[in-house]
Design an enzyme around this catalytic site. Structure first.
Site, PDB file in Angstrom:
ATOM      1  N   ALA A 148      28.331  25.086  53.124  1.00  0.00           N
ATOM      2  CA  ALA A 148      29.271  26.013  52.483  1.00  0.00           C
ATOM      3  C   ALA A 148      28.591  26.736  51.320  1.00  0.00           C
ATOM      4  CB  ALA A 148      30.492  25.241  51.999  1.00  0.00           C
ATOM      5  N   GLY A 151      37.253  14.859  59.661  1.00  0.00           N
ATOM      6  CA  GLY A 151      37.085  13.734  60.577  1.00  0.00           C
ATOM      7  C   GLY A 151      35.635  13.294  60.689  1.00  0.00           C
ATOM      8  N   LYS A 162      42.822  22.312  53.569  1.00  0.00           N
ATOM      9  CA  LYS A 162      41.728  21.345  53.735  1.00  0.00           C
ATOM     10  C   LYS A 162      41.318  20.787  52.370  1.00  0.00           C
ATOM     11  CE  LYS A 162      38.269  19.067  55.639  1.00  0.00           C
ATOM     12  NZ  LYS A 162      37.122  18.914  54.853  1.00  0.00           N
ATOM     13  N   GLY A 211      28.108  20.515  63.616  1.00  0.00           N
ATOM     14  CA  GLY A 211      27.942  21.533  64.652  1.00  0.00           C
ATOM     15  C   GLY A 211      27.642  20.917  66.013  1.00  0.00           C
ATOM     16  N   GLU A 254      42.597  12.553  49.939  1.00  0.00           N
ATOM     17  CA  GLU A 254      41.633  11.524  50.390  1.00  0.00           C
ATOM     18  C   GLU A 254      41.031  10.806  49.166  1.00  0.00           C
ATOM     19  OE1 GLU A 254      38.783  13.108  53.285  1.00  0.00           O
ATOM     20  OE2 GLU A 254      37.212  12.055  52.210  1.00  0.00           O
ATOM     21  N   HIS A 267      43.828  18.286  51.355  1.00  0.00           N
ATOM     22  CA  HIS A 267      43.556  17.093  52.182  1.00  0.00           C
ATOM     23  C   HIS A 267      42.459  16.254  51.532  1.00  0.00           C
ATOM     24  CE1 HIS A 267      40.742  15.203  54.973  1.00  0.00           C
ATOM     25  NE2 HIS A 267      41.776  14.858  55.703  1.00  0.00           N
ATOM     26  N   ASN A 268      41.377  16.901  51.131  1.00  0.00           N
ATOM     27  CA  ASN A 268      40.267  16.152  50.533  1.00  0.00           C
ATOM     28  C   ASN A 268      40.679  15.531  49.205  1.00  0.00           C
ATOM     29  OD1 ASN A 268      38.922  17.326  52.692  1.00  0.00           O
ATOM     30  ND2 ASN A 268      37.033  17.537  51.556  1.00  0.00           N
ATOM     31  N   ALA A 307      23.616  20.849  62.651  1.00  0.00           N
ATOM     32  CA  ALA A 307      23.557  19.559  61.941  1.00  0.00           C
ATOM     33  C   ALA A 307      24.640  18.673  62.574  1.00  0.00           C
ATOM     34  CB  ALA A 307      23.786  19.772  60.453  1.00  0.00           C
TER      35      ALA A 307
HETATM   36  P1  NBP Z   1      25.152  20.703  56.441  1.00  0.00           P
HETATM   37  O1  NBP Z   1      26.216  20.995  55.459  1.00  0.00           O
HETATM   38  O2  NBP Z   1      24.102  19.721  56.106  1.00  0.00           O
HETATM   39  O3  NBP Z   1      24.425  22.102  56.820  1.00  0.00           O
HETATM   40  C1  NBP Z   1      23.376  22.115  57.741  1.00  0.00           C
HETATM   41  C2  NBP Z   1      23.280  23.458  58.420  1.00  0.00           C
HETATM   42  O4  NBP Z   1      23.199  24.506  57.441  1.00  0.00           O
HETATM   43  C3  NBP Z   1      22.027  23.544  59.267  1.00  0.00           C
HETATM   44  O5  NBP Z   1      22.306  24.314  60.406  1.00  0.00           O
HETATM   45  C4  NBP Z   1      21.066  24.263  58.336  1.00  0.00           C
HETATM   46  O6  NBP Z   1      20.047  24.951  59.005  1.00  0.00           O
HETATM   47  C5  NBP Z   1      21.998  25.248  57.685  1.00  0.00           C
HETATM   48  N1  NBP Z   1      21.433  25.813  56.467  1.00  0.00           N
HETATM   49  C6  NBP Z   1      21.189  25.267  55.268  1.00  0.00           C
HETATM   50 BR1  NBP Z   1      21.495  23.520  54.851  1.00  0.00          BR
HETATM   51  N2  NBP Z   1      20.655  26.104  54.382  1.00  0.00           N
HETATM   52  C7  NBP Z   1      20.567  27.262  55.046  1.00  0.00           C
HETATM   53  C8  NBP Z   1      20.116  28.540  54.667  1.00  0.00           C
HETATM   54  N3  NBP Z   1      19.673  28.797  53.425  1.00  0.00           N
HETATM   55  N4  NBP Z   1      20.148  29.529  55.591  1.00  0.00           N
HETATM   56  C9  NBP Z   1      20.599  29.275  56.823  1.00  0.00           C
HETATM   57  N5  NBP Z   1      21.053  28.086  57.253  1.00  0.00           N
HETATM   58  C10 NBP Z   1      21.030  27.092  56.365  1.00  0.00           C
HETATM   59  O7  NBP Z   1      25.781  20.298  57.871  1.00  0.00           O
HETATM   60  P2  NBP Z   1      27.054  19.420  58.258  1.00  0.00           P
HETATM   61  O8  NBP Z   1      27.076  18.139  57.512  1.00  0.00           O
HETATM   62  O9  NBP Z   1      27.066  19.402  59.731  1.00  0.00           O
HETATM   63  O10 NBP Z   1      28.282  20.265  57.719  1.00  0.00           O
HETATM   64  C11 NBP Z   1      28.559  21.599  58.163  1.00  0.00           C
HETATM   65  C12 NBP Z   1      29.766  22.099  57.384  1.00  0.00           C
HETATM   66  O11 NBP Z   1      30.891  21.265  57.693  1.00  0.00           O
HETATM   67  C13 NBP Z   1      29.606  22.041  55.871  1.00  0.00           C
HETATM   68  O12 NBP Z   1      30.297  23.092  55.271  1.00  0.00           O
HETATM   69  C14 NBP Z   1      30.284  20.729  55.496  1.00  0.00           C
HETATM   70  O13 NBP Z   1      30.758  20.726  54.169  1.00  0.00           O
HETATM   71  C15 NBP Z   1      31.424  20.692  56.503  1.00  0.00           C
HETATM   72  N6  NBP Z   1      31.912  19.347  56.812  1.00  0.00           N
HETATM   73  C16 NBP Z   1      31.051  18.308  56.930  1.00  0.00           C
HETATM   74  C17 NBP Z   1      31.535  17.045  57.253  1.00  0.00           C
HETATM   75  C18 NBP Z   1      30.596  15.890  57.412  1.00  0.00           C
HETATM   76  O14 NBP Z   1      31.096  14.769  57.592  1.00  0.00           O
HETATM   77  N7  NBP Z   1      29.291  16.078  57.398  1.00  0.00           N
HETATM   78  C19 NBP Z   1      32.911  16.865  57.457  1.00  0.00           C
HETATM   79  C20 NBP Z   1      33.760  17.953  57.364  1.00  0.00           C
HETATM   80  C21 NBP Z   1      33.255  19.208  57.039  1.00  0.00           C
HETATM   81  P3  NBP Z   1      18.574  24.302  59.135  1.00  0.00           P
HETATM   82  O15 NBP Z   1      18.674  23.283  60.232  1.00  0.00           O
HETATM   83  O16 NBP Z   1      17.735  25.459  59.510  1.00  0.00           O
HETATM   84  O17 NBP Z   1      18.236  23.698  57.815  1.00  0.00           O
END
Ligand code: NBP
Length: 482
Positions: free
Chosen positions: A76, A129, A183, A14, A190, A186-187, A11
């Protein structure tokens, strides 16, 4: 040649972290549950890079250098546990799983223990970030099994944000869930920073009657002061942003705030640990109040806000408001660092507070010049009980106090809710009071529940019970809690 690190989860976070790692010369193997996204990524954003795809966990593991480093960037919660369970059978002793998501730190504590029992190593790394940070330099807060750090450090410090002096905003935080705890705080901070800016905005708009262009100019001026930060930057931009019809877009945005839970976790932990995290907690409640849109609209008809605009010299009010925001922010960080201090004691994490401020200096949402000052304060005195023990912060608070009192008092008169600025000054007044009314409270507790009290004229640790009514007995309670 095998991959340096595997990343699961394609996503927004990643994908951008992988591209960042690739830019820094690391070979990354990418996997995603929905494997079509692996091909989409390789043929899209990752085209022409050294990134390798994997379509099964077996393939991912086979393509990695040992000890294997596999980073989860997935939702998460249970998804992390499911991936760990699926990965374990393919891994060998000493391999490292990294959870880079926003996991709750007790889960990280548990995962560290479970994986250690299987001979595997685990890191829970907070990453902040957002999309931009992940791509060009996030703040990274890793904690877990320390022996894994030397293997991951070159990659994480290369991709992380850097301070103006070139130091990486990524360093080892501590054992087990320490990284995810930091973290979480931090949030929480924020949440507080954002709400404080919103309070200043409402004071300007409803109290001082300023236009969006005037508010934009005021924020632009604040950027040149100690308030210089990413959140002030983006707020300055937002205030100037016009919708297609030429009017400010922000005015058309519905006033109900969402939340994903990390602010709430911070507040819950503070209550559990007995730390007065009043400002961050108020910022979470402010979002809750905002979410009651229909109720608020109905209630607004019962209690009309008839306050007149705030009169007086606008420039003077604006400077008073700026000082109130700065002082409140100092209190918010003071409370956040108090919480980390308590957690560090509870879990034996030996957190380094100056380093923590450094991790947040760049790359993350709360990045600011101010965090450099916090770092200096902890370098000067690593044992600071609260920030005002440091001369720089004490001077700001003392200088701000008269204006801060004026602003908070005026907000109450003008019916402008400023829960965080009010909570901050109330905390300062309470924390700096040698005597509080808790003597009466102890008397009440002893009166109705025989909870006993200590006396000012006797040594600490001696407890007394009074038969207040003449009807009660002389037995004190040791278990009854109200
Ligand atoms: P998401 O939190 O939206 O997660 C998407 C990923 O999780 C995809 O690879 C998806 O696979 C997988 N996934 C889900 Br949803 N359900 C699943 C399941 N039941 N089994 C296996 N895989 C599953 O992505 P993100 O926004 O990139 O965030 C990733 C992490 O980083 C999270 O913990 C988030 O809290 C944290 N984070 C996010 C941000 C931000 O700004 N977005 C900032 C800082 C930290 P799929 O493609 O097959 O559905």
């Amino acid at each position: 040649m095998k991959g340096d690190i595997g990343v699961i989860g394609l996503a927004v976070m990643g994908q951008n972290l992988i591209l960042n790692m690739n830019d820094k010369g690391f070979k990354v193997v990418a996997f995603n549950r929905t494997t079509s996204k692996v091909d989409e990524f390789l043929n899209g954003a990752a085209k022409g890079t050294n990134i390798i795809g994997a379509h099964s966990l077996q393939e991912l593991v086979d393509k990695l250098e040992k000890p294997r480093k596999i980073m989860l960037m997935v939702r998460a919660g249970s998804v992390v546990d499911e991936f760990i369970a699926q990965l374990v059978p393919y891994l060998e002793e000493g391999d490292i799983i990294i959870d880079g998501g926003n996991s709750n730190y007790p889960d990280t504590n548990r995962r560290c223990e479970e994986l250690a029992a299987k001979g595997l190593r685990f890191i829970g790394a907070g990453v902040s970030g957002g999309e931009e940070g992940a791509r060009h330099g996030p703040s990274i807060m890793p904690g877990g099994h320390f022996s894994s750090w030397e293997h991951v450090k070159p990659i994480f410090q290369a991709i992380s944000a850097k301070t103006p002096d070139g130091e990486p905003c990524c360093d080892w935080v501590g054992d087990n869930g320490a990284g995810h705890f930091v973290k979480m705080v931090h949030n929480g901070i924020e949440y507080g920073d954002m709400q404080l800016i919103c309070e200043a905005y409402q004071f300007m708009k409803d109290g001082l009657g300023m236009s969006y262009d005037e508010m934009h100019e005021a924020f632009k001026a604040w950027k040149k002061t100690e308030l210089n930060s990413y959140l002030i930057d983006i707020s300055t931009d937002i205030l100037a942003f016009k919708d297609t019809d030429g009017t400010p877009l922000v005015e058309k945005i519905l006033d109900t705030a969402g939340q994903k839970g990390t602010g709430k976790w911070t507040g819950i932990n503070a209550l559990d640990m007995g730390i007065p995290l009043t400002l961050i907690s108020e910022s979470v409640f402010a979002r809750c109040v905002s979410s009651f849109k229909e109720q608020r609209v109905a209630a607004s008809k019962l209690f009309t806000h008839t306050a007149e605009k705030i009169s007086g010299d606008r420039a003077e009010w604006l400077e008073a408001l700026r000082l109130s925001l700065l002082a409140s922010k100092i209190i918010s960080y003071t409370q956040g660092f108090m919480l980390m201090h308590e957690a560090s004691k509870t879990f034996n994490w030996n957190l380094n507070y100056g380093n923590t401020a450094l991790l947040w200096r760049e790359g993350c949402i709360i990045r600011s010049v101010f965090l450099g000052n916090i770092r200096d304060a902890y370098i000067n005195n690593p044992q600071l009980t609260w920030l005002a023990e440091d001369e720089y912060f004490r001077n700001i608070l003392q200088n701000a106090l008269p204006s801060w009192r004026k602003v908070v008092a005026k907000s109450v008169e003008a019916a402008i809710p400023m829960p965080c600025m009010t909570a901050a000054i109330t905390f300062l007044d309470g924390y700096t009071s040698a005597r509080l009314p808790a003597n009466l409270l102890q008397a009440q507790r002893d009166y109705f529940g025989a909870h006993t009290y200590e006396r000012t004229d006797k040594p600490r640790g001696e407890f007394f019970h009074t038969n207040w009514t003449g009807r009660g007995g002389d037995t004190a309670s040791s278990t009854y809690q109200v």
